[in-house]
Design a protein around this motif. Structure first.
Motif, PDB file in Angstrom:
ATOM      1  N   PHE A  18       0.859  -1.194   0.000  1.00  0.00           N
ATOM      2  CA  PHE A  18       0.000   0.000   0.000  1.00  0.00           C
ATOM      3  C   PHE A  18       0.887   1.232   0.000  1.00  0.00           C
ATOM      4  N   GLY A  19       0.835   2.008  -1.075  1.00  0.00           N
ATOM      5  CA  GLY A  19       1.583   3.254  -1.159  1.00  0.00           C
ATOM      6  C   GLY A  19       0.744   4.407  -0.631  1.00  0.00           C
ATOM      7  N   ALA A  20       1.237   5.078   0.398  1.00  0.00           N
ATOM      8  CA  ALA A  20       0.418   6.052   1.116  1.00  0.00           C
ATOM      9  C   ALA A  20       0.641   7.492   0.678  1.00  0.00           C
ATOM     10  N   ALA A  21       1.307   7.735  -0.445  1.00  0.00           N
ATOM     11  CA  ALA A  21       1.479   9.123  -0.892  1.00  0.00           C
ATOM     12  C   ALA A  21       0.134   9.782  -1.165  1.00  0.00           C
ATOM     13  N   VAL A  22      -0.778   9.041  -1.788  1.00  0.00           N
ATOM     14  CA  VAL A  22      -2.039   9.658  -2.200  1.00  0.00           C
ATOM     15  C   VAL A  22      -2.920  10.024  -1.013  1.00  0.00           C
ATOM     16  N   ILE A  23      -2.811   9.294   0.105  1.00  0.00           N
ATOM     17  CA  ILE A  23      -3.617   9.692   1.261  1.00  0.00           C
ATOM     18  C   ILE A  23      -3.004  10.889   1.974  1.00  0.00           C
ATOM     19  N   GLY A  24      -1.868  11.355   1.484  1.00  0.00           N
ATOM     20  CA  GLY A  24      -1.307  12.631   1.901  1.00  0.00           C
ATOM     21  C   GLY A  24      -1.768  13.775   1.020  1.00  0.00           C
ATOM     22  N   ASN A  25      -2.871  13.533   0.290  1.00  0.00           N
ATOM     23  CA  ASN A  25      -3.479  14.542  -0.588  1.00  0.00           C
ATOM     24  C   ASN A  25      -2.614  14.868  -1.799  1.00  0.00           C
ATOM     25  N   LEU A  26      -2.021  13.839  -2.387  1.00  0.00           N
ATOM     26  CA  LEU A  26      -1.258  14.049  -3.616  1.00  0.00           C
ATOM     27  C   LEU A  26      -2.205  14.459  -4.744  1.00  0.00           C
ATOM     28  N   TYR A  27      -1.952  15.632  -5.319  1.00  0.00           N
ATOM     29  CA  TYR A  27      -2.694  16.208  -6.443  1.00  0.00           C
ATOM     30  C   TYR A  27      -4.098  16.671  -6.077  1.00  0.00           C
ATOM     31  N   ILE A  47      -3.069  -7.219   2.457  1.00  0.00           N
ATOM     32  CA  ILE A  47      -1.872  -6.382   2.371  1.00  0.00           C
ATOM     33  C   ILE A  47      -1.349  -6.097   3.771  1.00  0.00           C
ATOM     34  N   ARG A  48      -0.040  -6.322   3.953  1.00  0.00           N
ATOM     35  CA  ARG A  48       0.571  -6.079   5.249  1.00  0.00           C
ATOM     36  C   ARG A  48       1.825  -5.205   5.144  1.00  0.00           C
ATOM     37  N   TYR A  49       2.057  -4.624   3.952  1.00  0.00           N
ATOM     38  CA  TYR A  49       3.192  -3.713   3.791  1.00  0.00           C
ATOM     39  C   TYR A  49       2.659  -2.343   3.415  1.00  0.00           C
ATOM     40  N   PHE A  50       3.053  -1.329   4.188  1.00  0.00           N
ATOM     41  CA  PHE A  50       2.569   0.032   4.020  1.00  0.00           C
ATOM     42  C   PHE A  50       3.766   0.973   3.940  1.00  0.00           C
ATOM     43  N   ASP A  51       3.802   1.787   2.887  1.00  0.00           N
ATOM     44  CA  ASP A  51       4.942   2.687   2.655  1.00  0.00           C
ATOM     45  C   ASP A  51       4.488   4.139   2.700  1.00  0.00           C
ATOM     46  N   THR A  52       5.251   4.975   3.386  1.00  0.00           N
ATOM     47  CA  THR A  52       4.934   6.388   3.503  1.00  0.00           C
ATOM     48  C   THR A  52       6.227   7.199   3.529  1.00  0.00           C
ATOM     49  N   ALA A  53       6.118   8.503   3.809  1.00  0.00           N
ATOM     50  CA  ALA A  53       7.293   9.390   3.875  1.00  0.00           C
ATOM     51  C   ALA A  53       6.869  10.728   4.446  1.00  0.00           C
ATOM     52  N   PRO A  54       7.774  11.443   5.113  1.00  0.00           N
ATOM     53  CA  PRO A  54       7.453  12.799   5.571  1.00  0.00           C
ATOM     54  C   PRO A  54       7.047  13.732   4.426  1.00  0.00           C
ATOM     55  N   LEU A  58       3.423  16.729   3.665  1.00  0.00           N
ATOM     56  CA  LEU A  58       4.070  17.394   4.802  1.00  0.00           C
ATOM     57  C   LEU A  58       3.694  16.727   6.118  1.00  0.00           C
ATOM     58  N   GLY A  59       3.770  15.392   6.117  1.00  0.00           N
ATOM     59  CA  GLY A  59       3.504  14.609   7.315  1.00  0.00           C
ATOM     60  C   GLY A  59       2.098  14.050   7.410  1.00  0.00           C
ATOM     61  N   LEU A  60       1.174  14.530   6.570  1.00  0.00           N
ATOM     62  CA  LEU A  60      -0.214  14.073   6.662  1.00  0.00           C
ATOM     63  C   LEU A  60      -0.333  12.583   6.382  1.00  0.00           C
ATOM     64  N   SER A  61       0.404  12.079   5.397  1.00  0.00           N
ATOM     65  CA  SER A  61       0.340  10.650   5.067  1.00  0.00           C
ATOM     66  C   SER A  61       0.759   9.812   6.265  1.00  0.00           C
ATOM     67  N   GLU A  62       1.856  10.182   6.912  1.00  0.00           N
ATOM     68  CA  GLU A  62       2.306   9.433   8.079  1.00  0.00           C
ATOM     69  C   GLU A  62       1.269   9.482   9.196  1.00  0.00           C
ATOM     70  N   THR A 286       4.318  -2.086  -5.022  1.00  0.00           N
ATOM     71  CA  THR A 286       3.525  -1.207  -4.162  1.00  0.00           C
ATOM     72  C   THR A 286       2.783  -0.192  -5.021  1.00  0.00           C
ATOM     73  N   LEU A 287       1.492  -0.067  -4.754  1.00  0.00           N
ATOM     74  CA  LEU A 287       0.634   0.816  -5.539  1.00  0.00           C
ATOM     75  C   LEU A 287       0.018   1.888  -4.653  1.00  0.00           C
ATOM     76  N   GLY A 288      -0.079   3.107  -5.166  1.00  0.00           N
ATOM     77  CA  GLY A 288      -0.768   4.163  -4.451  1.00  0.00           C
ATOM     78  C   GLY A 288      -2.275   3.959  -4.542  1.00  0.00           C
ATOM     79  N   MET A 289      -2.958   4.025  -3.387  1.00  0.00           N
ATOM     80  CA  MET A 289      -4.401   3.765  -3.348  1.00  0.00           C
ATOM     81  C   MET A 289      -5.050   4.701  -2.351  1.00  0.00           C
ATOM     82  N   ARG A 290      -6.085   5.435  -2.804  1.00  0.00           N
ATOM     83  CA  ARG A 290      -6.688   6.442  -1.940  1.00  0.00           C
ATOM     84  C   ARG A 290      -8.120   6.123  -1.525  1.00  0.00           C
ATOM     85  N   SER A 291      -8.686   4.991  -1.950  1.00  0.00           N
ATOM     86  CA  SER A 291     -10.065   4.669  -1.597  1.00  0.00           C
ATOM     87  C   SER A 291     -10.240   3.160  -1.517  1.00  0.00           C
ATOM     88  N   ARG A 292     -11.316   2.753  -0.861  1.00  0.00           N
ATOM     89  CA  ARG A 292     -11.635   1.326  -0.790  1.00  0.00           C
ATOM     90  C   ARG A 292     -11.787   0.740  -2.187  1.00  0.00           C
TER      91      ARG A 292
END
Length: 338
Positions: A18-27, A47-54, A58-62, A286-292
């Motif tokens: 699960f790529g968490a960039a998009v839940i940090g409001n990407l775009y 899915i049991r692997y989750f990737d994020t970044a500061p 700006l920290g929202l994804s984390e 790993t894929l970016g996913m923002r919704s169910r």
């Protein structure tokens, strides 16, 4: 969902991440409830692997990822975050972030691959997520900072790994050549390869993938849709490729690949997800996913069998490189957990 181990470590990743960039409001903004239910759907899908970044929001994804994972047993999932961009107060805010995330710019990013910067970044990430440890830490986009990243940041991460504080360390970038250097010249266990081993770009076969194979190290593949061009059953002219408007020649090539996929009874996005697994040292996509809905779709695509002859036909028609490895089974995955 099967797991694969980051080679020479104890860290195991599910084959889909699960790529968490998009839940940090990407775009565009992702409502908080959508972010939470996306992570819940990911868990339900195995899915049991989750990737994020500061950097992501700006920290929202984390913050969102940590809050959503709090309900699950910590020993049942793997989290990776990144270092290299410290979040510091913005002395000249303009109201909204200037780097693609729809968030207020009360904070700004400060490049820092020093030892102190690494330690401060990890501490801040743990605080934002409410976790007591990170399983994997990557250097984030060190393209213009090789010397400090290789000589200061990576040794600091290696020390934390050797102390058992972190399970695995590496680097994540949109290029492959420097990732090969990190594998060959530093203590990196794994690299996150963005967009350079896809149905439209196999340039990683020239550097990072041979290095991973030679040194028995691991690769996580991200950006397998190349910013969207490979995400549709039939690519349209208005799609993106590597964050830019897709050139007409690449749109035509993507359509040709889609036609071959259809002839084999599969789809372009299913093939795009399956393609990296044919290489023995790529352990995860790993894929970016923002919704169910996105999670459900991607999990279903990832579970679809890919006819063994597809890759042969794509090679024969010159749509992928001739030296692309042959899949070890019909799904393009190794028949055993690594």
């Amino acid at each position: 969902m099967r797991h694969r181990k980051i080679k020479n470590t104890s860290v195991e990743l599910t084959e889909l991440g699960f790529g968490a960039a998009v839940i940090g409001n990407l775009y565009r903004a992702t409502p908080p409830d959508d972010a939470a239910t996306a992570i819940e759907a990911a868990w339900e899908s195995g899915i049991r692997y989750f990737d994020t970044a500061p950097h992501y929001g700006l920290g929202l994804s984390e913050q969102r990822l940590g809050a959503a994972l709090r309900q699950y047993p910590r020993d049942q999932y793997v989290v990776s975050s990144k270092v290299g961009r410290l979040l510091v107060p913005n002395e000249n805010p303009q109201g909204i972030d200037s780097e693609g995330f729809v968030v207020r710019d009360d904070l700004c990013r400060q490049w820092d691959f020093s030892r102190d910067g690494v330690l401060r970044s990890i501490e801040a990430s743990l605080e934002r997520m409410g976790l007591n440890r990170l399983d994997v830490v990557y250097l984030h986009d060190p393209d213009d900072h090789w010397r400090q990243a290789a000589e200061e940041a990576m040794p600091a991460l290696a020390e934390l790994r050797d102390q058992g504080v972190i399970g695995a360390i590496g680097a994540g970038m949109n290029q492959s050549a420097m990732l090969a250097r990190f594998l060959r010249e530093t203590a990196a266990d794994v690299v996150m390869l963005a967009g350079r081993y896809t149905l439209l770009d196999q340039s990683a076969l020239d550097d990072v993938l041979p290095a991973a194979k030679e040194l028995d190290k691991s690769v996580v593949a991200v950006g397998v849709f190349n910013s969207g061009l490979l995400s549709r059953l039939r690519p349209t002219d208005d799609l993106k490729y590597d964050y830019q408007d897709a050139p007409p020649a690449l749109v035509a090539r993507a359509r040709a690949i889609a036609d071959v996929c259809a002839a084999h009874g599969t789809t372009l996005p299913a093939a795009a997800i399956a393609f990296p697994y044919a290489h023995s040292h790529i352990i995860n996509v790993t894929l970016g996913m923002r919704s169910r809905e996105q999670v459900t779709r991607n999990a279903e695509l990832a579970g679809q069998p890919i006819p063994e002859g597809l890759w042969d036909d794509l090679r024969a028609q010159g749509l992928i490189r001739a030296d692309v490895p042959t899949a070890e089974n019909a799904h393009g995955r190794s028949p055993r957990c690594l």
